[in-house]
Each structure stands twice: as C-alpha cells, then as structure tokens.
Design a protein around this motif. Structure first.
Motif, short mmCIF file in Angstrom:
data_model
loop_
_atom_site.label_atom_id
_atom_site.label_comp_id
_atom_site.label_asym_id
_atom_site.label_seq_id
_atom_site.Cartn_x
_atom_site.Cartn_y
_atom_site.Cartn_z
N LYS A 227 0.69 -1.07 -0.09
CA LYS A 227 -0.01 0.00 0.03
C LYS A 227 0.91 1.47 -0.15
CE LYS A 227 -4.10 -1.82 2.42
NZ LYS A 227 -4.86 -1.88 3.80
N VAL A 228 1.99 1.37 0.87
CA VAL A 228 2.54 2.39 1.10
C VAL A 228 3.80 2.34 -0.05
CG1 VAL A 228 4.15 3.67 2.45
CG2 VAL A 228 2.32 2.39 3.50
N LEU A 229 4.48 1.56 -0.30
CA LEU A 229 5.49 1.86 -1.25
C LEU A 229 5.09 1.38 -2.71
CD1 LEU A 229 8.00 -0.04 1.14
CD2 LEU A 229 7.76 2.52 0.75
N GLY A 230 3.93 0.71 -2.76
CA GLY A 230 3.69 0.32 -4.30
C GLY A 230 4.31 -0.69 -4.83
N LYS A 231 5.59 -1.21 -3.89
CA LYS A 231 6.31 -2.32 -4.66
C LYS A 231 6.61 -2.97 -3.43
CE LYS A 231 8.86 1.38 -5.09
NZ LYS A 231 8.74 2.49 -5.65
N ALA A 232 6.34 -4.45 -3.32
CA ALA A 232 6.52 -4.98 -2.19
C ALA A 232 8.03 -5.60 -2.09
CB ALA A 232 5.48 -5.94 -1.89
N TYR A 233 8.55 -5.71 -3.17
CA TYR A 233 9.93 -6.47 -3.28
C TYR A 233 10.96 -5.82 -3.67
CZ TYR A 233 6.89 -10.41 -2.60
OH TYR A 233 5.86 -11.42 -2.01
N ARG A 234 12.02 -5.83 -2.84
CA ARG A 234 13.40 -5.29 -3.47
C ARG A 234 14.39 -6.47 -3.59
NH1 ARG A 234 15.14 -0.18 -0.27
NH2 ARG A 234 13.59 0.72 -1.74
N ILE A 235 14.91 -6.70 -4.66
CA ILE A 235 16.03 -7.62 -4.85
C ILE A 235 17.38 -7.19 -5.17
CG2 ILE A 235 16.48 -9.57 -6.65
CD1 ILE A 235 13.55 -9.19 -7.47
N LEU A 250 17.85 -5.71 -16.64
CA LEU A 250 17.14 -5.84 -15.61
C LEU A 250 15.79 -4.99 -15.75
CD1 LEU A 250 19.88 -5.77 -12.86
CD2 LEU A 250 18.26 -7.57 -13.45
N ARG A 251 15.81 -3.87 -16.21
CA ARG A 251 14.93 -2.84 -16.51
C ARG A 251 13.86 -3.37 -17.47
NH1 ARG A 251 18.50 1.68 -16.73
NH2 ARG A 251 18.52 2.19 -14.40
N ALA A 252 14.31 -4.18 -18.35
CA ALA A 252 13.30 -4.82 -19.46
C ALA A 252 12.39 -5.89 -18.72
CB ALA A 252 14.30 -5.14 -20.47
N ILE A 253 12.65 -6.28 -17.70
CA ILE A 253 12.07 -7.47 -17.13
C ILE A 253 10.50 -6.84 -16.84
CG2 ILE A 253 11.52 -9.30 -15.30
CD1 ILE A 253 14.51 -8.89 -14.73
N PRO A 254 9.49 -7.57 -17.28
CA PRO A 254 8.11 -6.90 -16.86
C PRO A 254 7.77 -7.22 -15.62
CG PRO A 254 8.05 -8.96 -18.53
CD PRO A 254 9.36 -8.85 -18.18
N LEU A 275 10.91 -11.51 -8.40
CA LEU A 275 11.34 -11.86 -9.66
C LEU A 275 12.75 -12.37 -9.74
CD1 LEU A 275 9.76 -8.73 -11.57
CD2 LEU A 275 8.83 -11.04 -11.66
N ARG A 276 13.10 -13.00 -8.81
CA ARG A 276 14.51 -13.45 -8.50
C ARG A 276 14.72 -14.35 -9.92
NH1 ARG A 276 15.14 -15.57 -2.57
NH2 ARG A 276 12.72 -15.80 -3.05
N PRO A 277 14.19 -15.49 -10.12
CA PRO A 277 14.39 -16.21 -11.41
C PRO A 277 14.64 -15.36 -12.71
CG PRO A 277 12.46 -17.01 -10.27
CD PRO A 277 12.74 -15.80 -9.62
N ALA A 282 17.98 -12.74 -16.58
CA ALA A 282 18.50 -11.50 -17.55
C ALA A 282 19.77 -11.00 -17.31
CB ALA A 282 17.60 -10.38 -17.00
N VAL A 283 20.26 -11.48 -16.40
CA VAL A 283 21.81 -11.04 -15.95
C VAL A 283 22.58 -12.06 -16.69
CG1 VAL A 283 23.72 -11.30 -14.73
CG2 VAL A 283 21.47 -10.30 -13.56
N VAL A 284 22.25 -13.28 -16.83
CA VAL A 284 22.95 -14.31 -17.58
C VAL A 284 22.97 -13.94 -19.01
CG1 VAL A 284 23.38 -16.67 -18.25
CG2 VAL A 284 22.96 -15.98 -15.72
N ARG A 285 21.78 -13.48 -19.60
CA ARG A 285 21.75 -13.55 -21.09
C ARG A 285 22.32 -12.14 -21.39
NH1 ARG A 285 15.48 -14.50 -22.30
NH2 ARG A 285 15.63 -16.98 -22.25
#
Lengths: 317, 323
Positions: A227-235, A250-254, A275-277, A282-285
């Motif tokens: 609710k507050v941060l709008g995004k619940a995960y920080r990887i 990384l930015r390109a990941i939906p 979105l860890r996987p 993305a990093v490897v690619r």
C-alpha cells in the motif's frame, strides 16, 4: 471462542477540549492475534488503549472488548484484560510477592488460588528467586518482568501493552518477545503499541498505523508495504559485467519498477513480485556473471518512514 | 454493534474496597512516618498523664470525675493532654493522607491499580477508611494507655459515667481526625507534588489553629459593630464572633472536649442571667445531656468531613489516568 472480534471499536472518538486525540477509530482485533499499534508520540495510541480499558471515557463511538462495553462494564473488561502500562510502577517498600498479592486481592482471588498463580507467574518470568526481595532493589528489567507477572495473575484472555519493549536491553527484549509468542500460543489475544518497529514486525500478525488520532492503515506488514511503497519486493544482486547492459536488461523485465546501482557490481531492483528467477536469467543473458541474489521484504521501518514522510508532505501542500 | 442505551455502570462500586483498606492500614502501621508520630503521641500522653497523676493524687476521693481530669489537668511546664490532641490529631491525619493519591501517580502504580477490576470509588474510599481506621486504632490504644496509667497511678477504677464520656471523646477525636484527613486527601488529588500537598494542608491547619481566632475578632467587629455600647449590640457581637469561630474545626473540637470532660459545663455559648434561673450551679450534667450539648458540633464535623470527601471524590473521578 466465537468468530466475533475480541476487540472492536466503531467510530470511537476522544476529545480533550478542542484537541481530538482519537478520531473515528474503527478497529477489529481477532481472537489469538497479535496486533501492533504504531505511530508517532501523541498520535492517539495510549488514549485508544485507555478507552479500551474503560480508564477514560470516549466522547463518541462504541468499543467492545470480549463483548463488554468498557465504559459501562469496566469491571467485566478489567477482570479479563491484562494491562501493562508504558511505565509500570510498584510499591518499592513491598516485596515482589507482596505486590502481586495485592493485585490478586484486588482481583478477588481466593487465597490458595492466588498463591498458586503467583508462584506460577513468578516462575514464568524468572523472578522466583527474588520473590521475597523488596521491589526497591529491582533493576528496570526485573520491574518489567514483574509487570508481566502482574498481568499473568489474572489469567487474562486479552493483554494490552503500551510500549512494552521500551528501555529493555537486547537480551531482555528477546526474552520478552519469546514470552509474548508463548502467550499467543496459549490463545491470548495481544494488543501492543510500540516504536521499536523491527520487534513489532517480528511478532505482530497485523499492525495499524496511527497518525494524528486517525488509524490510517491496517494490515499485515507485506500488505502495508504494497500500500505504502507500491512495490513489495526489493531484489539485491551482485553481478560482474557491463553495468549499463546489465541495468538495461534488468529494467526490461516485466514487473520491475526501478533499478538502482548503489555500488560497483551491485544492483537494487524494485519489483511488484518476487522476480528472482527472471532477474538471474536476465543477468546471464546479458553476459553478466551472477555473484549473489537475494530478496528483501520491505521492512516496517521503511514503510513507516515513507508513510509519515508522505503524510507530512501532504499536510504541508 | 450498538451503543449501549443503559447509562448505568455495572458492578458494585465497592468491589475491592477491603483489599484497599487492608493494604492502606498495613502501609500506615508499618511506615516510619507513622511510627515517629506514634512515638510522639505516646510520649505526650505518658508525660502529661504522669504529671496529671502527681497533681491529682492529693484530691482522690473528693472528685467524682478524677479520670476525666487525667485528660485535662495541666502541670507546668506541660499543658494538658487534650491541649496536645488539638494539634497532634490534625498533624497525624495530614501525615496519613497528604500523599495518598499523588503518591500513587508518582510511583506510577495508579494506572496499574485502576486496570484491576475495581472502581475508583473503592480506591478513594478504601484509602480514606484505611487512614481513618489507623487513626482509630492509634487513638484507642492511647486511650487505653491513659486509663491503664490512671488505674496504676490513682489506684481507683473509672466509674461508668466516666467511661462513657471517654468513649465519646474518643469518637469525637476520630471524627476530628477524619476532617483533616479528608482535607489532606483533597490536596493530594489537587497537587502533583506531595510536598506541595503537605504544605498546603499544614497551612490550613496553622490558619485555623493560630490565625482564625485573630481574624474572628476583626470580622465580628465589622459584621456586628458595637457602636453605642448597648447590651443588644454586645450580645450580637459576641454571638457573631462565636458563630464565626465555630467555622474552625479546632474550635468545635475544643468545645467538645470541654463539654465532655467537664460535666459541670451546661452551655457552650452565651448564657443570659435569666436562663440560669433554677439551675444549681456546679452540679454535673449526666452524660446524655453533655452529648446533647455537643451534638451539633459532632454532626457539623461529620457533615464537613462528608462534604470534603465528596469534593475529593468529584475531583478524583474527573482526573485523567495518564500522568
């Protein structure tokens, strides 16, 4: 126990003259839950607690604790609810046991029952060895534990605690949190107010954020984060390779909302879900070598600070 | 969920009353403060009564009310025991009550106490009764001590009339203590600092003990001035002075002592020669008549105590719990 909430308030309001300490509070705490009240000083947490115990009368609205009205049936409420005030005091000239005996008498417990409960409570908080020492000689931590023993005497169905971990050393706080978990395990409903957010986060099932007498947000910590941060995960990830290309990938990941680079070979990705996987892929690619990858759930500290920054900001504009 | 339409609170306001009374009495009777005062009053009683016995030994057999004289006989340099009571009783009462409520706030025990299943009524009344019972216990012990000393020193037992008068004096002393205790209790609710409460209560005590009588003379002169020296004017002046003086609990208590310990006293006010007609002067009144004489004083003291307690009650009920 029935499905009715253990603590319920509807439109609960308290005014001190012109000042509104608590405004239109609608709160529900379910049986067996640990609920945390959070908010800056003077935001109405203590006033709410006092109204729930019938120690101060609401200006408007209704409260129900275990189905009783604290204003009209305070004895029923107080016989079933244990209250640990923020600064708990005892009679210094009496021993720990004598202090508890007084509480037991005020609760109308018969003598043998009182003695059994006092022994049990003292043992539970680890004070049985100093039970016959005067409380005047006790340290802050010991008084605090005696405060907990004092509530346990009445075998409460609900425990309400105001800033319970304030002033405790880390060891004491850990033991205390352990004790609270134990109480929850016995089916006791617990309402607590606190400033020490990481501790609250550790033990609370749900929390409510207070601001200027209003309960602004209620929910579990991840819910509030969304609710507050709008995004619940920080990887967080560490990777070797071309920084520009990796960040771009990384930015390109939906689902990714932001990518930052806090240091060399390290990246922070804010995402709407875990979105860890996808990030690893993305990093490897992108030709990078992935060295580390972890997800950080939003801490209550961050949520709290961000939320109050936002409301202050709104208030100014 | 609907707001309850029932305005009345549930449960007896006296739940837990006796737990509070017991705790308060235990506290008072073991406190250093009270032990000092007890030592003081025992010394006073012992000293004055011993001195009185020395004086009275010569008149045994001539006086029907020799035991009452134990309380009232002074021998230089010591004043009579009742003289001491007039100011020791307020001192004890104030010492018992000046920190009774603010002390709980300062020790931070108030919120914990009120979170127990009792009403504030029980806490306040329990504290008052605890103090009053302590006073009753102390004074009763002193009375017995005096009677014991009298039995040994004088070698005669008190007669029934004397015993009844001494019991009434004891009751009046407890009531007199009650009014000062209620007053000190008000200050202990009003002021956060026990020292402020104690000093305010002591100031009231000093005011009535020393200054009120001086003021009475001036006030009576203003309200009922003697302009032409007429007898009516003088009677009115004296009566105004008496009425004003009786506002002070000290005056009431002193008059109670006089009426109870001196059976020959027939009136506590102004008596005109016409009212003496047919009276045999110097003959003692039966105790019922002396009690009739002090009845307004006694009820006045009790009423004032109740009023002060009611004021304390209202103040305490309105007080916010959070410190």
């Amino acid at each position: 126990m029935s499905d009715a909430p253990v603590i319920e308030t509807v439109g609960l309001t308290k005014k001190y003259g012109e000042f509104t300490a608590v405004k239109d509070l609608n709160l529900e705490v379910q049986a067996g839950e640990i609920f945390g009240l959070l908010g800056p000083n003077g935001s109405g947490k203590t006033t709410t607690i006092l109204m729930l115990l019938g120690l101060t009368e609401p200006t408007r609205g209704v409260a129900r604790v275990l189905g009783f009205d604290p204003t009209r049936q305070p004895l029923q409420v107080k016989a079933r609810v244990g209250y640990l005030p923020d600064q708990v005091g005892f009679y210094d000239e009496l021993t720990a046991r004598e202090n508890l005996i007084y509480t037991a008498k005020l609760n109308g417990l018969p003598r043998p029952e009182a003695h059994a409960r006092i022994e049990e409570a003292l043992e539970r908080v680890g004070l049985q060895e100093v039970a016959d020492k005067r409380v005047g000689t006790f340290s802050f931590g010991m008084r605090h534990r005696l405060g907990v023993a004092d509530i346990l005497i009445k075998r409460p169905q609900v425990i309400i605690m105001d800033e319970p971990t304030q002033g405790l050393d880390p060891q004491g706080a850990r033991e205390f949190l352990h004790l609270i978990r134990g109480l929850k395990g016995e089916g006791i409903t617990i309402l607590l107010s606190s400033h020490l957010l990481h501790q609250v986060q550790e033990i609370c099932d749900r929390v409510g954020l207070f601001h200027r007498g209003t309960l602004r947000l209620v929910g579990t910590v991840p819910e509030l984060g969304r609710k507050v941060l709008g995004k619940a995960y920080r990887i967080r990830l560490q990777a070797q390779g071309d920084p520009e290309a990796l960040a771009e990938a990384l930015r390109a990941i939906p689902g990714v909302t932001e990518v930052r680079m806090p240091g060399a070979e390290s990246y922070e990705v804010d995402a709407e879900e875990d979105l860890r996987p996808e990030a690893a892929e993305a990093v490897v690619r992108a030709g990078g070598r992935l060295m580390g990858l972890e997800v950080e759930t939003q801490s209550l500290d961050v949520i709290y600070n961000r939320y109050f920054q936002e409301v202050e900001h709104e208030a100014i504009h | 969920m609907k707001p309850s339409t029932e305005r009345k609170r549930e449960g007896s306001p006296w739940t837990g009353l006796w737990a509070v009374v017991g705790k308060e009495m235990a506290d008072h009777l073991t406190s250093a403060r009270m032990q000092i005062l007890e030592a003081l009053i025992v010394l006073t009683a012992g000293g004055t009564v011993y001195a009185a016995i020395q004086n009275l030994k010569t008149t045994i057999g001539q006086d029907r009310f020799i035991f009452l004289k134990l309380f009232t006989t002074a021998k230089d340099p010591l004043p009579a025991f009742v003289g001491f009571l007039g100011f020791l009783v307020p001192l004890i009462a104030i010492a018992l009550a000046f920190d009774t409520i603010n002390g709980e706030f300062n020790r931070r025990t108030m919120s914990r106490l009120l979170a127990q299943p009792i009403y504030r009524d029980a806490l306040l009344l329990g504290k008052f009764l605890g103090g009053l019972f302590t006073q009753a216990l102390v004074y009763a012990a002193i009375w017995l001590l005096i009677i014991g000393l009298g039995l040994i020193g004088l070698g005669v037992p008190p007669n029934g009339e004397e015993v009844i008068r001494m019991v009434w004096l004891l009751l009046a002393t407890i009531v007199y203590g009650g009014i000062w205790q209620a007053l000190a209790m008000i200050f202990s609710i009003k002021f956060r600092q026990p020292a402020t409460a104690a000093l305010s209560a002591l100031a009231m005590w000093l005011f009535f003990l020393v200054f009120w009588d001086m003021l009475v003379g001036i006030l009576a002169q203003v309200i009922s001035p003697v302009r032409y020296g007429l007898p009516e004017e003088q009677i009115r002046f004296i009566q105004t002075g008496l009425a004003l003086s009786r506002i002070s609990p000290n005056t009431l208590y002193t008059e109670i002592i006089v009426a109870l310990t001196q059976p020959a006293v027939r009136s506590l006010g102004l008596v005109l020669p016409s009212q003496w007609q047919g009276a045999i002067l110097g003959t003692p009144l039966p105790w019922e008549q002396s009690v009739m004489l002090i009845w307004p004083h006694l009820t006045g003291l009790i009423a004032a105590t109740l009023l002060l307690f009611a004021a304390a009650y209202v103040m305490f009920q309105r007080r916010e719990v959070r410190a």
